[in-house]
Design a protein around this motif. Structure first.
Motif, PDB file in Angstrom:
ATOM      1  N   ARG A  23       9.335   3.325   4.689  1.00 18.25           N
ATOM      2  CA  ARG A  23       8.722   1.992   4.686  1.00 18.25           C
ATOM      3  C   ARG A  23       9.274   1.142   5.830  1.00 18.25           C
ATOM      4  O   ARG A  23       8.527   0.385   6.480  1.00 18.25           O
ATOM      5  CB  ARG A  23       8.967   1.298   3.345  1.00 18.25           C
ATOM      6  CG  ARG A  23       8.303   1.945   2.158  1.00 18.25           C
ATOM      7  CD  ARG A  23       8.184   0.973   0.994  1.00 18.25           C
ATOM      8  NE  ARG A  23       9.467   0.392   0.629  1.00 18.25           N
ATOM      9  CZ  ARG A  23      10.265   0.851  -0.351  1.00 18.25           C
ATOM     10  NH1 ARG A  23       9.888   1.921  -1.051  1.00 18.25           N
ATOM     11  NH2 ARG A  23      11.410   0.253  -0.627  1.00 18.25           N
ATOM     12  N   LEU A  35       6.444   5.156  -0.978  1.00 18.68           N
ATOM     13  CA  LEU A  35       7.232   5.906   0.001  1.00 18.68           C
ATOM     14  C   LEU A  35       8.712   5.555  -0.124  1.00 18.68           C
ATOM     15  O   LEU A  35       9.067   4.488  -0.633  1.00 18.68           O
ATOM     16  CB  LEU A  35       6.749   5.579   1.415  1.00 18.68           C
ATOM     17  CG  LEU A  35       5.347   6.042   1.802  1.00 18.68           C
ATOM     18  CD1 LEU A  35       5.007   5.553   3.205  1.00 18.68           C
ATOM     19  CD2 LEU A  35       5.240   7.565   1.735  1.00 18.68           C
ATOM     20  N   LEU A  55       7.633   2.235   9.040  1.00 18.51           N
ATOM     21  CA  LEU A  55       6.249   1.768   9.075  1.00 18.51           C
ATOM     22  C   LEU A  55       6.174   0.297   9.452  1.00 18.51           C
ATOM     23  O   LEU A  55       5.388  -0.104  10.332  1.00 18.51           O
ATOM     24  CB  LEU A  55       5.599   2.001   7.708  1.00 18.51           C
ATOM     25  CG  LEU A  55       4.116   1.626   7.578  1.00 18.51           C
ATOM     26  CD1 LEU A  55       3.273   2.532   8.441  1.00 18.51           C
ATOM     27  CD2 LEU A  55       3.677   1.725   6.122  1.00 18.51           C
ATOM     28  N   LYS A  96       0.828  -1.211   0.000  1.00 21.96           N
ATOM     29  CA  LYS A  96       0.000   0.000   0.000  1.00 21.96           C
ATOM     30  C   LYS A  96       0.858   1.256   0.000  1.00 21.96           C
ATOM     31  O   LYS A  96       0.509   2.273  -0.606  1.00 21.96           O
ATOM     32  CB  LYS A  96      -0.936  -0.024   1.208  1.00 21.96           C
ATOM     33  CG  LYS A  96      -1.848   1.189   1.308  1.00 21.96           C
ATOM     34  CD  LYS A  96      -2.746   1.093   2.535  1.00 21.96           C
ATOM     35  CE  LYS A  96      -3.643   2.316   2.656  1.00 21.96           C
ATOM     36  NZ  LYS A  96      -4.491   2.240   3.876  1.00 21.96           N
ATOM     37  N   HIS A  97       1.990   1.182   0.711  1.00 16.00           N
ATOM     38  CA  HIS A  97       2.869   2.360   0.828  1.00 16.00           C
ATOM     39  C   HIS A  97       4.168   2.159   0.051  1.00 16.00           C
ATOM     40  O   HIS A  97       5.226   2.653   0.448  1.00 16.00           O
ATOM     41  CB  HIS A  97       3.183   2.620   2.301  1.00 16.00           C
ATOM     42  CG  HIS A  97       1.973   2.895   3.135  1.00 16.00           C
ATOM     43  ND1 HIS A  97       1.336   4.116   3.149  1.00 16.00           N
ATOM     44  CD2 HIS A  97       1.267   2.090   3.977  1.00 16.00           C
ATOM     45  CE1 HIS A  97       0.294   4.070   3.975  1.00 16.00           C
ATOM     46  NE2 HIS A  97       0.240   2.855   4.488  1.00 16.00           N
TER      47      HIS A  97
END
Length: 213
Positions: free
Chosen positions: A84, A79, A87, A75-76
């Motif tokens: 990442r 980035l 996260l 989803k990210h």
């Protein structure tokens, strides 16, 4: 059964409470760990492939366990790598806390139960010697054996509660650590796949070798 209960004296209720609480915690943790998504080699290859091509469809639906971490990474994926990693680090910390929840309480019961049993034994021996001191007849070995049997009864029950509780607590902790190591290794490979560099699986989620893109 009533004779066994009376032999434990006033420590019977605390020991019974410890046994019920330990059983409830073991069953609750077991239900959590049995629902963990397995980390197979085929699933790892599919996850790395999805990250290589940024296929967000791979984790559509309600993802759980390591698949949720993979969905979060995909989803990210736009980035920077540092963000990442932060996260995923936050998610792994939350997952570790979720898996290790209640384990300290389980280990506390494992340490407390034999102490309660020992306390019951000491109280039982005090009562036994008080009864012996109040008798005018000679003290026989049978009388001593009967008193010691009742006094040691709570220690036996304390150990019977403590051993499964400590074993389950340590076993679940090792299970969680092993699982999280595999998840972290897989997500690291997925991170590299997003950046164009891969770690190819060679047989297990933790066995890796470098492969140039």
């Amino acid at each position: 059964m009533s004779q066994w209960w009376s032999a434990m004296g006033p420590l019977g209720w605390p020991l019974a409470l410890c046994s019920l609480l330990a059983l409830a915690l073991i069953l609750e943790r077991l239900s959590v760990f049995l629902r963990l998504q397995p980390l197979s080699t085929a699933a790892g290859r599919a996850a790395v492939s999805a990250c290589r091509t940024c296929e967000r469809e791979h984790c559509k639906g309600r993802a759980r366990g390591w698949r949720y971490g993979l969905a979060l990474l995909l989803k990210h994926s736009a980035l920077p790598a540092v963000q990442r990693e932060e996260l995923l680090g936050c998610w792994l910390l939350e997952e570790r806390q979720r898996l290790n929840r209640q384990l300290r309480l389980l280990q506390l019961i494992g340490m407390l139960a034999p102490m309660l049993g020992l306390l019951g034994t000491v109280l039982g021996m005090l009562e036994m010697f008080a009864n012996i001191a109040g008798q005018n007849s000679p003290v026989t070995p049978a009388l001593l054996a009967d008193g010691l049997w009742q006094a040691l009864y709570t220690t036996v029950w304390g150990l019977l509660i403590a051993i499964p509780a400590l074993a389950a607590g340590q076993g679940f902790a090792l299970w969680a650590e092993r699982y999280l190591e595999g998840v972290q290794a897989l997500l690291n490979r997925c991170q590299l796949a997003l950046d164009g560099l891969e770690l190819e699986l060679t047989g297990s989620p933790l066995a890796t070798q470098w492969v140039l893109p």
